[in-house]
Design a protein around this motif. Structure first.
Motif, PDB file in Angstrom:
ATOM      1  N   ILE A 215       0.865  -1.181   0.000  1.00 52.78           N
ATOM      2  CA  ILE A 215       0.000   0.000   0.000  1.00 52.78           C
ATOM      3  C   ILE A 215       0.899   1.227   0.000  1.00 52.78           C
ATOM      4  O   ILE A 215       1.812   1.317   0.818  1.00 52.78           O
ATOM      5  N   GLN A 294     -15.721 -12.732   1.493  1.00 53.47           N
ATOM      6  CA  GLN A 294     -15.998 -11.954   2.705  1.00 53.47           C
ATOM      7  C   GLN A 294     -14.703 -11.456   3.341  1.00 53.47           C
ATOM      8  O   GLN A 294     -14.601 -10.311   3.793  1.00 53.47           O
ATOM      9  N   GLY A 295     -13.696 -12.334   3.363  1.00 54.18           N
ATOM     10  CA  GLY A 295     -12.404 -11.917   3.911  1.00 54.18           C
ATOM     11  C   GLY A 295     -11.775 -10.811   3.091  1.00 54.18           C
ATOM     12  O   GLY A 295     -11.212  -9.849   3.629  1.00 54.18           O
ATOM     13  N   VAL A 298     -13.400  -7.492   3.814  1.00 51.68           N
ATOM     14  CA  VAL A 298     -12.850  -6.909   5.046  1.00 51.68           C
ATOM     15  C   VAL A 298     -11.498  -6.250   4.745  1.00 51.68           C
ATOM     16  O   VAL A 298     -11.239  -5.106   5.122  1.00 51.68           O
ATOM     17  N   LEU A 299     -10.654  -6.990   4.054  1.00 50.13           N
ATOM     18  CA  LEU A 299      -9.335  -6.474   3.682  1.00 50.13           C
ATOM     19  C   LEU A 299      -9.473  -5.185   2.867  1.00 50.13           C
ATOM     20  O   LEU A 299      -8.750  -4.216   3.085  1.00 50.13           O
ATOM     21  N   THR A 300     -10.415  -5.169   1.938  1.00 49.94           N
ATOM     22  CA  THR A 300     -10.623  -3.990   1.094  1.00 49.94           C
ATOM     23  C   THR A 300     -11.113  -2.806   1.917  1.00 49.94           C
ATOM     24  O   THR A 300     -10.629  -1.682   1.761  1.00 49.94           O
ATOM     25  N   ASP A 301     -12.061  -3.044   2.797  1.00 49.62           N
ATOM     26  CA  ASP A 301     -12.556  -1.970   3.663  1.00 49.62           C
ATOM     27  C   ASP A 301     -11.435  -1.390   4.511  1.00 49.62           C
ATOM     28  O   ASP A 301     -11.409  -0.206   4.810  1.00 49.62           O
ATOM     29  N   LEU A 302     -10.505  -2.240   4.896  1.00 51.44           N
ATOM     30  CA  LEU A 302      -9.494  -1.797   5.849  1.00 51.44           C
ATOM     31  C   LEU A 302      -8.304  -1.115   5.169  1.00 51.44           C
ATOM     32  O   LEU A 302      -7.802  -0.116   5.680  1.00 51.44           O
ATOM     33  N   VAL A 303      -7.825  -1.638   4.062  1.00 47.58           N
ATOM     34  CA  VAL A 303      -6.618  -1.052   3.470  1.00 47.58           C
ATOM     35  C   VAL A 303      -6.779  -0.598   2.027  1.00 47.58           C
ATOM     36  O   VAL A 303      -5.864   0.018   1.474  1.00 47.58           O
ATOM     37  N   GLY A 304      -7.926  -0.906   1.398  1.00 47.29           N
ATOM     38  CA  GLY A 304      -8.222  -0.336   0.079  1.00 47.29           C
ATOM     39  C   GLY A 304      -7.215  -0.620  -1.023  1.00 47.29           C
ATOM     40  O   GLY A 304      -6.729   0.326  -1.649  1.00 47.29           O
ATOM     41  N   GLU A 306      -5.822  -1.516  -4.814  1.00 46.36           N
ATOM     42  CA  GLU A 306      -6.380  -1.221  -6.133  1.00 46.36           C
ATOM     43  C   GLU A 306      -6.657  -2.494  -6.928  1.00 46.36           C
ATOM     44  O   GLU A 306      -7.453  -2.491  -7.858  1.00 46.36           O
TER      45      GLU A 306
END
Lengths: 364, 364
Positions: A215, A294-295, A298-304, A306
């Motif tokens: 990131i 689903q995992g 969560v990962l996307t919501d947290l660190v976004g 691309e």
């Protein structure tokens, strides 16, 4: 590879030169062979400075003069190209019951790719032995070994490993490091996987369920996707629901747990069954993909990130997993780097040293 | 504040000076007032260079000469100290039914802290009006406004807001930005919350359930903790289980949803009931803390912060939430920055510009 943030250091003229060496190297990496005049025009450095910098880089065997450039009236200009022949680095990984060694030179060309079966009894000595042999071979080819990284799954004991490997290689300026398998695979994916510069998550089934996260150009610690759990006591972890081993148990009625040292053939078996429409296998893949989605949400919501890259075993099964993810987030693709991405990432991570302009003397 | 990774730029002598100005400023920020000789000894710069750099910084009103230093035989040396008086920056936030403006000067001293009730009808014009008045006041105090940041919850519409605020302030070199509430609160926590330099997660209940994440000195995008969900269809989100509004509904039988524009008084009510041992309230806090702990475990597995800070409403309730987290991870503490941490972080983030040595001309 990982950035440390120390107190800022005062700059001097040596720093200016280091920075400008890096600018020339990165220009050539990005734009391919160029004349000195083209480098000067593109970087804003004076022609005299470019001449001095490139002379230094030729002396270090990092550049070579090649034929004249076309599209030019009058005397043809000499073209400079990156020369990868003087410097190399090595990545090792423990995966699928094997220890793998991979070496690349500075231009990114692969110099060797070796696999050795790993006995459970003496893994450390087998790692050391292969590291020594790979370093010797690369040196015999007249190359200076900048560094060596061992990629390990989270579960592998690593106490003292770095020091033992480093001691066995008997080269003072050879940087040895030990890092997470998924993290190094993410590095390879970012450099060679068609996602250069992107914020990405690389999902690995090499040891449980792990993600390598890059990131803002930084490799994050963590990525322990498999341990996710949200719910009352006794709720299964995400790895129980979406890991490779539970998938094999669900998909293959005759699955032999002894085969887990190398899950590769069993994963291929799942792909074969899925291709012919086996309903048990397809249901197992749908279950895995649903929870994996689903995992990844969560990962996307947290660190976004691309882009999300399904790696190793997950890449093999991507045609069935991706449709089941049900993810409204970044695009998800299958890695094309195969099963030795972590070794590649480990090797590539040492080449950054040269790209920053801090250049050791080559051998020979 | 956020780092962009562009192509490397060639370095020149102006860069060297910029870097060295930054080195002197950071030395004084870290070590307090120092003599020129002490700065030279500590940074490795020559005394002549330090004299030239500090003259420039005094000219920019970033340093001032103060009394002689003690512990010295012979003629006393003049001591240089950071002078925050010339530069300031402003943070605004929308939180708890109010728009808040906070200004700090370069030495970190708070210049103003204003709150205005926010009408639901014209929030944008109220933000702009308060931004204009805060900037005017700071300029009247003879300070150059470097930047202004508006901290917004994820739910707040932000289309064109940055441009409208920027246009209304009529100062070309004033940098206006808009960023996430929790992210900016994390910046404040890292600078002023006793966790300088730490990788941290700041947990905010300002709008649902969000986290601001600073890892390796970088602010991450994301942090949308409240949307976490792992389980079959219909599984509640983490915000349903661990958000402030669901907690108020569970803990306060007479909770009035109309009061949600400012949840502060209701949160205080929960704390009062918990203090006297109200069993319904304690059960609701335990439920919230249990699920919050699961969410923070996921966050920890994924990005590995060194410390987790419970912010705003969660800080008020930390005495009951922390014991219920059941988290085997990094330490969890309550923020001591109160309810305007995001405005503070927004203001602080513009001071980095000076710390890098890129220094605009002051006014006056």
């Amino acid at each position: 590879m990982t950035t440390t943030r120390a107190e800022p250091q005062p700059a001097d003229f040596a720093d200016v030169r280091t920075t400008n060496l890096a600018v020339v190297l990165r220009h050539l990496r990005a734009h391919g062979p160029s004349s000195r005049a083209a480098i000067a025009a593109s970087t804003g450095l004076t022609k005299a400075t470019v001449s001095s910098l490139t002379a230094d880089l030729i002396d270090h065997r990092l550049l070579r003069e090649s034929g004249p450039s076309g599209n030019r009236i009058g005397r043809p200009a000499t073209v400079l190209a990156l020369d990868g022949s003087a410097y190399a680095s090595i990545g090792l990984q423990i995966f699928a019951g094997q220890v793998t060694a991979l070496a690349v030179d500075y231009s990114g060309d692969q110099l060797l790719l070796w696999h050795r079966a790993l006995s459970a009894k003496r893994p450390t000595s087998e790692i050391i032995s292969l590291a020594q042999r790979a370093a010797s071979r690369v040196r015999q080819q007249g190359r200076h070994v900048l560094g060596l990284t061992v990629a390990l799954p989270n579960t592998f004991p690593r106490t003292g490993l770095r020091e033992q490997v480093s001691g066995s290689l008997r080269q003072k300026d050879l940087v040895v490091s030990v890092a997470e398998h998924a993290a190094l695979a993410a590095v390879a994916e970012q450099r060679h996987g068609g996602h250069a510069g992107a914020d990405l998550a690389y999902v690995s089934g090499a040891a449980g369920l792990e993600a390598g996260l890059i990131i803002d150009g930084h490799l994050l610690r963590g990525g322990r996707l498999g341990r996710f759990k949200l719910g009352p006591a006794g709720t299964p972890t995400l790895e129980d629901q979406a890991g490779i081993e539970p998938l094999l148990r669900r998909a293959l009625p005759d699955f032999d747990p002894e085969a887990l040292a190398d899950a590769g053939p069993a994963v291929e078996q799942v792909a074969i069954r899925a291709r012919v429409g086996d309903t048990v296998t397809l249901a197992a893949l749908k279950h895995t993909g649903g929870y994996l989605g689903q995992g990844l949400a969560v990962l996307t919501d947290l660190v976004g990130p691309e882009v999300i890259v399904l790696g190793d075993h997950f890449a093999t099964l991507a045609p069935w997993l991706i449709p089941a993810l049900n993810l409204s987030g970044p695009p998800v693709t299958a890695s094309t780097l195969g099963l030795h991405a972590a070794a590649l990432g480990g090797a590539l991570s040492h080449l950054d040293q040269v790209d920053t302009g801090r250049i050791p003397r080559p051998v020979g």
